[in-house]
Design a protein around this motif. Structure first.
Motif, PDB file in Angstrom:
ATOM      1  N   ARG A  36       0.817  -1.093  -0.458  1.00 53.92           N
ATOM      2  CA  ARG A  36      -0.204  -0.510  -0.153  1.00 53.92           C
ATOM      3  C   ARG A  36       0.763   1.699   0.478  1.00 53.92           C
ATOM      4  O   ARG A  36       2.056   1.282   0.447  1.00 53.92           O
ATOM      5  CB  ARG A  36      -0.900   0.245   1.256  1.00 53.92           C
ATOM      6  N   THR A  65     -12.977  -1.389   0.826  1.00 48.57           N
ATOM      7  CA  THR A  65     -11.437  -1.987   0.133  1.00 48.57           C
ATOM      8  C   THR A  65     -10.582  -0.716   0.817  1.00 48.57           C
ATOM      9  O   THR A  65      -9.907  -0.525   1.221  1.00 48.57           O
ATOM     10  CB  THR A  65     -11.426  -2.146  -1.246  1.00 48.57           C
ATOM     11  N   TYR A  66     -11.406   0.622   0.097  1.00 52.43           N
ATOM     12  CA  TYR A  66     -10.864   2.290   0.873  1.00 52.43           C
ATOM     13  C   TYR A  66     -10.306   1.657   2.385  1.00 52.43           C
ATOM     14  O   TYR A  66      -9.985   2.087   2.361  1.00 52.43           O
ATOM     15  CB  TYR A  66     -11.350   3.073  -0.702  1.00 52.43           C
ATOM     16  N   ALA A 125      -8.236   0.266   3.403  1.00 50.17           N
ATOM     17  CA  ALA A 125      -6.650   0.540   2.988  1.00 50.17           C
ATOM     18  C   ALA A 125      -6.266   1.701   4.252  1.00 50.17           C
ATOM     19  O   ALA A 125      -5.310   1.825   4.419  1.00 50.17           O
ATOM     20  CB  ALA A 125      -6.807   1.324   1.517  1.00 50.17           C
ATOM     21  N   MET A 185      -1.588  -5.751   0.529  1.00 50.82           N
ATOM     22  CA  MET A 185      -2.536  -5.795   0.296  1.00 50.82           C
ATOM     23  C   MET A 185      -3.108  -6.622  -0.768  1.00 50.82           C
ATOM     24  O   MET A 185      -2.043  -6.282  -1.529  1.00 50.82           O
ATOM     25  CB  MET A 185      -3.192  -4.148   0.037  1.00 50.82           C
ATOM     26  N   VAL A 188      -5.865   2.897  -4.610  1.00 46.42           N
ATOM     27  CA  VAL A 188      -5.524   2.654  -3.632  1.00 46.42           C
ATOM     28  C   VAL A 188      -4.036   2.856  -4.595  1.00 46.42           C
ATOM     29  O   VAL A 188      -4.211   2.253  -5.734  1.00 46.42           O
ATOM     30  CB  VAL A 188      -5.633   1.372  -3.021  1.00 46.42           C
ATOM     31  N   ILE A 217      -3.549   6.805  -1.246  1.00 44.68           N
ATOM     32  CA  ILE A 217      -4.958   6.293  -0.628  1.00 44.68           C
ATOM     33  C   ILE A 217      -5.255   7.450  -1.695  1.00 44.68           C
ATOM     34  O   ILE A 217      -4.912   8.749  -1.240  1.00 44.68           O
ATOM     35  CB  ILE A 217      -5.648   6.152   0.436  1.00 44.68           C
TER      36      ILE A 217
END
Length: 185
Positions: free
Chosen positions: A65, A163-164, A167, A176, A141, A68
């Motif tokens: 990651r 999912t955001y 993150a 991730m 992401v 974002i």
């Protein structure tokens, strides 16, 4: 070359194992900089497990990651024709007949009735303003080392809101795995 490396590894393990018999269970082999645990199977060489190709394909993408981004929906005001429903009622005369008897004794009775029918259609009646969505809301992401390839950095993926949120809860440079909804952002 691989055969030589494998033979050297097996030899080193055997020497360490034989030397450990007299000194104890955890032994440091003086010939190498590695510690040998003779309590384990000393005849096998430990390898790092590789991810299964089938599970990697199902997981979508994986990487570290990086960043974002949330992009709000972009809207604008627009006009369109205002449509209204216009209905008309029509009447028509319907003929009804019944017959009784047969041959020369046949008698036919006829009568008429009025039926109403309603027909509706959309007609234009001026214009109306509405909010048109130019770009839908997006959650993105960015990943580094996509698919384990260290040359693929800063690759953006559009993801679902869940999912955001995941993150956001993870630290930077944490691995991730997710299935993207789209690429680029």
């Amino acid at each position: 070359m691989f055969k030589r490396l494998a033979a050297a590894a097996v030899t080193a393990v055997l020497i360490a194992g034989l030397g450990a018999c007299s000194r104890g269970s955890d032994v440091h082999d003086d010939g190498t900089d590695y510690s040998v645990d003779v309590g384990q199977d000393s005849g096998s060489v430990a390898e790092e497990p590789q991810p299964d190709a089938a599970t990697t394909a199902d997981a979508g993408v994986f990487g570290l990651r990086d960043e974002i981004r949330h992009r709000a929906a972009r809207t604008t005001r627009a006009t369109r024709p205002h449509m209204t429903k216009k209905c008309t009622t029509t009447t028509r005369r319907v003929k009804h007949t019944t017959s009784t008897g047969s041959g020369t004794k046949r008698h036919t009775r006829t009568w008429y009735s009025t039926e109403q029918a309603k027909t509706c259609k959309q007609v234009r009646s001026g214009t109306e303003t509405y909010t048109r969505i130019v770009r839908p809301e997006q959650w993105c992401v960015s990943l580094d080392d996509v698919g384990g390839d260290t040359t693929q950095d800063d690759v953006w993926y559009q993801v679902s809101r869940t999912t955001y949120n995941t993150a956001i809860a993870t630290d930077e440079h944490t691995r991730m795995d997710f299935t993207p909804m789209g690429s680029g952002c």
